[in-house]
Design a protein around this motif. Sequence first.
Motif, PDB file in Angstrom:
ATOM      1  N   UNK A   1       0.850  -1.185   0.000  1.00  0.00           N
ATOM      2  CA  UNK A   1       0.000   0.000   0.000  1.00  0.00           C
ATOM      3  C   UNK A   1       0.888   1.239   0.000  1.00  0.00           C
ATOM      4  N   UNK A   2       0.682   2.098  -0.998  1.00  0.00           N
ATOM      5  CA  UNK A   2       1.377   3.385  -1.041  1.00  0.00           C
ATOM      6  C   UNK A   2       0.388   4.471  -0.655  1.00  0.00           C
TER       7      UNK A   2
ATOM      8  N   UNK B   1      -4.566  -0.516  -7.918  1.00  0.00           N
ATOM      9  CA  UNK B   1      -5.846   0.188  -7.837  1.00  0.00           C
ATOM     10  C   UNK B   1      -5.887   1.071  -6.583  1.00  0.00           C
ATOM     11  N   UNK B   2      -6.749   2.097  -6.655  1.00  0.00           N
ATOM     12  CA  UNK B   2      -6.949   2.977  -5.521  1.00  0.00           C
ATOM     13  C   UNK B   2      -7.845   2.299  -4.495  1.00  0.00           C
ATOM     14  N   UNK B   3      -7.599   2.614  -3.235  1.00  0.00           N
ATOM     15  CA  UNK B   3      -8.409   2.094  -2.145  1.00  0.00           C
ATOM     16  C   UNK B   3      -9.441   3.138  -1.722  1.00  0.00           C
ATOM     17  N   UNK B   4     -10.640   2.684  -1.446  1.00  0.00           N
ATOM     18  CA  UNK B   4     -11.634   3.578  -0.883  1.00  0.00           C
ATOM     19  C   UNK B   4     -11.273   3.887   0.570  1.00  0.00           C
TER      20      UNK B   4
ATOM     21  N   UNK C   1      -9.263   2.013   5.860  1.00  0.00           N
ATOM     22  CA  UNK C   1      -9.500   1.795   7.285  1.00  0.00           C
ATOM     23  C   UNK C   1      -9.403   0.312   7.647  1.00  0.00           C
ATOM     24  N   UNK C   2      -9.868  -0.521   6.731  1.00  0.00           N
ATOM     25  CA  UNK C   2      -9.859  -1.961   6.998  1.00  0.00           C
ATOM     26  C   UNK C   2      -8.445  -2.530   6.923  1.00  0.00           C
ATOM     27  N   UNK C   3      -7.640  -2.009   5.993  1.00  0.00           N
ATOM     28  CA  UNK C   3      -6.299  -2.565   5.790  1.00  0.00           C
ATOM     29  C   UNK C   3      -5.266  -2.012   6.771  1.00  0.00           C
TER      30      UNK C   3
ATOM     31  N   UNK D   1      -4.548  10.963   2.501  1.00  0.00           N
ATOM     32  CA  UNK D   1      -5.556  11.528   1.607  1.00  0.00           C
ATOM     33  C   UNK D   1      -5.972  10.537   0.536  1.00  0.00           C
ATOM     34  N   UNK D   2      -5.048   9.684   0.139  1.00  0.00           N
ATOM     35  CA  UNK D   2      -5.302   8.693  -0.911  1.00  0.00           C
ATOM     36  C   UNK D   2      -4.326   7.537  -0.725  1.00  0.00           C
TER      37      UNK D   2
END
Length: 474
Positions: A139-140, A169-172, A177-179, A186-187
């Motif tokens: 995750x970046x 892919x982008x994370x919502x 929050x889950x990961x 911000x993203x």
Amino acid sequence: MSENDFPRTPAFANGGVSFWYRQAGLPEGRPALPGPREYDVCIVGGGYTGLWTAYYLKKARPDLRIAILEREFAGFGASGRNGGWLSAEIAGSKRRYAQRLGRESVVAFQQAMMAAIDEVIGVCDREGIDADIVKGGITHVATNPAQRRRLHAALKEDRGWGWGEEDLYLLSRDEREERLRVAGTLEAAHTPHCARIQPAKLAQGLAGAVERLGVDIFESTTVTEIRPRRGGAPATAVTDRGEVTAEYVIRATEGFTAGIAGQRRQWLPMNSSMIVTEPLGEDVWKHIGWHGRELLGDTAHAYIYAQRTADDRIAIGGRGVPYRFGSRWDDRGTTHPQTAAALQRMITRLFPAAADARIDHAWCGVLGVPRDWCSVVDLDRSTGLGKAGGYVGSGVTTTNLAGRTLADLVLGEDSELTQLPWVGRQVRQWEPEPLRWMGVQLIYALYRTADRRENDRLTGTSGYARLADLISGR
């Protein structure tokens, strides 16, 4: 409190190679080269690159006589000190690779990197190497508007180089929050193509596997010069314990390449530092998450890299003192207290719940940087000399691909690997001193200034970073 203070940690282990070896235990030394010897293949450097090359050569041709020459012990350098990212990131500029052989060659390169992650995991399974591997991805995160713009731009660019929507892919907000909950995010973007490893365990396990195949590993043996074939004489590695002649001599010395005669300006030894916390309790992890054990990076110019270790510590790294005058390095892993303090402040900023965590260990190591920041694999059949390296900090997976590619080159195989765009690249040398030292200091001063300006709500990439990119040639 000054920037040189190291809060809440009056004493911590510093150097001693790395925390990874403190955890796994330093290996028992292997014998040194007993005198002049003759082999089919001689590999200079007992890190991941040399070990993987020997492994695949011996698997393909059990009759080959192969020796590895190592100044300290196998896995002593970056292989035993890195951040534990078994990732699919290509080491260098995709556009620069494409200039040689076109876009499709870079797409093939990217796919080969993705496949190499599972190749490493498969070898560890077959050879019984327990390296704390968890394939949780990366995750970046972007923590300011400028970083967010770069994150989106990088995602768009990577989609043009073989990354599908399922690959990156982008994370919502809910997915973040889950990961993994990183303060100020911000993203965030995620890729499943990465696995966490314990670097020293992988290095030592691989060294044992190579020995079981019949490869000779000679430690405490310093190579001072590598000579090509000439006048009917074979290629030669000159050591402090005698000469080793071979049909092929492979240089796999990465950040320590400057120690070989005539190679001081070949690859710049870039310094990178890490710290690790004490094991954190569940009361901390319930605030952070990180249950999937994915790797963590950011999109700052002076970027960080981090992992949650198998024993529930946070290990985080970044650039400290990036370069020492004259391509020197501290080979014992001692890092500056102010660098460790800066990394601890980063933990506090990203993970406020871990603000009171004690720092148990700090260390550093060097990685190899070519002048154009793109890695190289090469074999000259006329001289008998080969090389691989210049991984610019993306070497854990890359070394496996390099080892398999070198094996194919030595064996004369015309394979998909030998057609990749990093094979046979020629890179100009770095500038002489003091220009080299001045340039690196300036580059990283500009990057740090750019990060400070962007953290002060500059919405786009700072011009200081653009200037640093121009000077560095990245």
